[in-house]
Design a protein around this motif. Structure first.
Motif, PDB file in Angstrom:
ATOM      1  N   ARG A   3       0.816  -1.216   0.000  1.00 25.06           N
ATOM      2  CA  ARG A   3       0.000   0.000   0.000  1.00 25.06           C
ATOM      3  C   ARG A   3       0.849   1.266   0.000  1.00 25.06           C
ATOM      4  N   TYR A   4       1.911   1.273   0.805  1.00 23.35           N
ATOM      5  CA  TYR A   4       2.733   2.477   0.872  1.00 23.35           C
ATOM      6  C   TYR A   4       3.372   2.774  -0.487  1.00 23.35           C
ATOM      7  N   GLU A   5       3.881   1.756  -1.147  1.00 25.68           N
ATOM      8  CA  GLU A   5       4.501   1.966  -2.463  1.00 25.68           C
ATOM      9  C   GLU A   5       3.479   2.520  -3.455  1.00 25.68           C
ATOM     10  N   LEU A   6       2.271   1.963  -3.436  1.00 31.42           N
ATOM     11  CA  LEU A   6       1.219   2.447  -4.329  1.00 31.42           C
ATOM     12  C   LEU A   6       0.859   3.891  -4.001  1.00 31.42           C
ATOM     13  N   ARG A   7       0.705   4.200  -2.719  1.00 25.75           N
ATOM     14  CA  ARG A   7       0.395   5.566  -2.298  1.00 25.75           C
ATOM     15  C   ARG A   7       1.489   6.531  -2.752  1.00 25.75           C
ATOM     16  N   LYS A   8       2.731   6.106  -2.662  1.00 27.40           N
ATOM     17  CA  LYS A   8       3.870   6.943  -3.061  1.00 27.40           C
ATOM     18  C   LYS A   8       3.851   7.199  -4.572  1.00 27.40           C
ATOM     19  N   ILE A   9       3.612   6.165  -5.353  1.00 25.00           N
ATOM     20  CA  ILE A   9       3.549   6.315  -6.816  1.00 25.00           C
ATOM     21  C   ILE A   9       2.439   7.284  -7.200  1.00 25.00           C
ATOM     22  N   ALA A  59      -9.312   4.957  -9.344  1.00 24.87           N
ATOM     23  CA  ALA A  59     -10.648   4.647  -9.854  1.00 24.87           C
ATOM     24  C   ALA A  59     -11.133   5.715 -10.833  1.00 24.87           C
ATOM     25  N   LEU A  60     -10.986   6.966 -10.461  1.00 27.07           N
ATOM     26  CA  LEU A  60     -11.493   8.050 -11.299  1.00 27.07           C
ATOM     27  C   LEU A  60     -10.659   8.282 -12.558  1.00 27.07           C
ATOM     28  N   PHE A  61      -9.375   7.965 -12.469  1.00 27.54           N
ATOM     29  CA  PHE A  61      -8.475   8.222 -13.596  1.00 27.54           C
ATOM     30  C   PHE A  61      -7.850   6.919 -14.095  1.00 27.54           C
ATOM     31  N   SER A  62      -8.651   5.875 -14.120  1.00 29.75           N
ATOM     32  CA  SER A  62      -8.155   4.546 -14.506  1.00 29.75           C
ATOM     33  C   SER A  62      -7.672   4.486 -15.957  1.00 29.75           C
ATOM     34  N   GLU A  63      -8.098   5.422 -16.773  1.00 30.04           N
ATOM     35  CA  GLU A  63      -7.671   5.458 -18.167  1.00 30.04           C
ATOM     36  C   GLU A  63      -6.450   6.348 -18.386  1.00 30.04           C
ATOM     37  N   SER A  64      -5.938   6.932 -17.319  1.00 33.10           N
ATOM     38  CA  SER A  64      -4.792   7.833 -17.419  1.00 33.10           C
ATOM     39  C   SER A  64      -3.566   7.095 -17.951  1.00 33.10           C
ATOM     40  N   ARG A  65      -2.981   7.652 -18.980  1.00 26.90           N
ATOM     41  CA  ARG A  65      -1.755   7.091 -19.545  1.00 26.90           C
ATOM     42  C   ARG A  65      -0.623   7.171 -18.520  1.00 26.90           C
ATOM     43  N   THR A  69       1.191   3.775 -17.109  1.00 29.25           N
ATOM     44  CA  THR A  69       2.631   3.611 -17.303  1.00 29.25           C
ATOM     45  C   THR A  69       3.346   3.436 -15.963  1.00 29.25           C
ATOM     46  N   ALA A  70       3.001   4.251 -14.993  1.00 31.40           N
ATOM     47  CA  ALA A  70       3.661   4.197 -13.685  1.00 31.40           C
ATOM     48  C   ALA A  70       3.389   2.887 -12.952  1.00 31.40           C
ATOM     49  N   LEU A  71       2.167   2.374 -13.102  1.00 31.31           N
ATOM     50  CA  LEU A  71       1.780   1.152 -12.390  1.00 31.31           C
ATOM     51  C   LEU A  71       2.009  -0.116 -13.212  1.00 31.31           C
ATOM     52  N   GLU A  72       2.351   0.052 -14.482  1.00 33.83           N
ATOM     53  CA  GLU A  72       2.605  -1.063 -15.394  1.00 33.83           C
ATOM     54  C   GLU A  72       1.421  -2.017 -15.522  1.00 33.83           C
ATOM     55  N   ASP A  73       0.220  -1.504 -15.285  1.00 38.98           N
ATOM     56  CA  ASP A  73      -1.003  -2.304 -15.386  1.00 38.98           C
ATOM     57  C   ASP A  73      -2.189  -1.353 -15.218  1.00 38.98           C
ATOM     58  N   SER A  74      -3.373  -1.896 -15.305  1.00 37.47           N
ATOM     59  CA  SER A  74      -4.580  -1.123 -15.064  1.00 37.47           C
ATOM     60  C   SER A  74      -4.605  -0.672 -13.602  1.00 37.47           C
ATOM     61  N   PRO A  75      -4.818   0.614 -13.345  1.00 32.55           N
ATOM     62  CA  PRO A  75      -4.869   1.092 -11.959  1.00 32.55           C
ATOM     63  C   PRO A  75      -5.889   0.343 -11.096  1.00 32.55           C
ATOM     64  N   ILE A  76      -7.017  -0.030 -11.679  1.00 31.01           N
ATOM     65  CA  ILE A  76      -8.047  -0.768 -10.923  1.00 31.01           C
ATOM     66  C   ILE A  76      -7.515  -2.140 -10.515  1.00 31.01           C
ATOM     67  N   LYS A  77      -6.861  -2.826 -11.420  1.00 32.53           N
ATOM     68  CA  LYS A  77      -6.290  -4.141 -11.096  1.00 32.53           C
ATOM     69  C   LYS A  77      -5.245  -4.032  -9.992  1.00 32.53           C
ATOM     70  N   VAL A  78      -4.424  -3.007 -10.063  1.00 35.92           N
ATOM     71  CA  VAL A  78      -3.377  -2.823  -9.054  1.00 35.92           C
ATOM     72  C   VAL A  78      -3.998  -2.550  -7.685  1.00 35.92           C
ATOM     73  N   ILE A  79      -5.005  -1.689  -7.636  1.00 35.14           N
ATOM     74  CA  ILE A  79      -5.686  -1.386  -6.368  1.00 35.14           C
ATOM     75  C   ILE A  79      -6.265  -2.663  -5.762  1.00 35.14           C
ATOM     76  N   LYS A  80      -6.950  -3.453  -6.583  1.00 35.81           N
ATOM     77  CA  LYS A  80      -7.541  -4.694  -6.076  1.00 35.81           C
ATOM     78  C   LYS A  80      -6.471  -5.663  -5.583  1.00 35.81           C
ATOM     79  N   LYS A  81      -5.423  -5.802  -6.363  1.00 36.85           N
ATOM     80  CA  LYS A  81      -4.345  -6.729  -5.997  1.00 36.85           C
ATOM     81  C   LYS A  81      -3.713  -6.323  -4.666  1.00 36.85           C
TER      82      LYS A  81
END
Length: 89
Positions: A3-9, A59-65, A69-81
């Motif tokens: 979670r911390y790494e995701l929050r930081k990104i 969630a709101l910007f899940s289509e953001s390029r 790019t930063a998450l190397e996947d869909s933001p929604i998938k990363v949040i769930k994971k």
């Protein structure tokens, strides 16, 4: 990733996501449920976004390029994971 790494990104990329979407700081802060002052602090690197803010942005910007790019996947998938991997036992 935890979670911390995701929050930081999300914190580091927040201004770029906002600019990519064409929003002012006032509009963005209202959309993600923060005060403008807190948004500015995150954008300047003085604060790290909380979990709820990171979830809202992803969630709101899940289509953001920028986020994809930063998450190397869909933001929604990363949040769930990340969220399900760190749930309380």
């Amino acid at each position: 990733m935890d979670r911390y790494e995701l929050r930081k990104i999300v914190s580091v990329k927040l201004k770029l996501v906002r600019v990519e979407a064409g929003f002012t700081q006032s509009t963005m802060s209202h959309m993600i449920g923060l005060s403008k002052k807190t948004l500015v602090q995150i954008e300047k690197g003085r604060l790290v976004a909380g979990w709820s803010t990171a979830v809202s942005v992803c969630a709101l910007f899940s289509e953001s390029r920028i986020l994809r790019t930063a998450l190397e996947d869909s933001p929604i998938k990363v949040i769930k994971k990340v969220g399900f991997n760190e749930r309380e036992q």
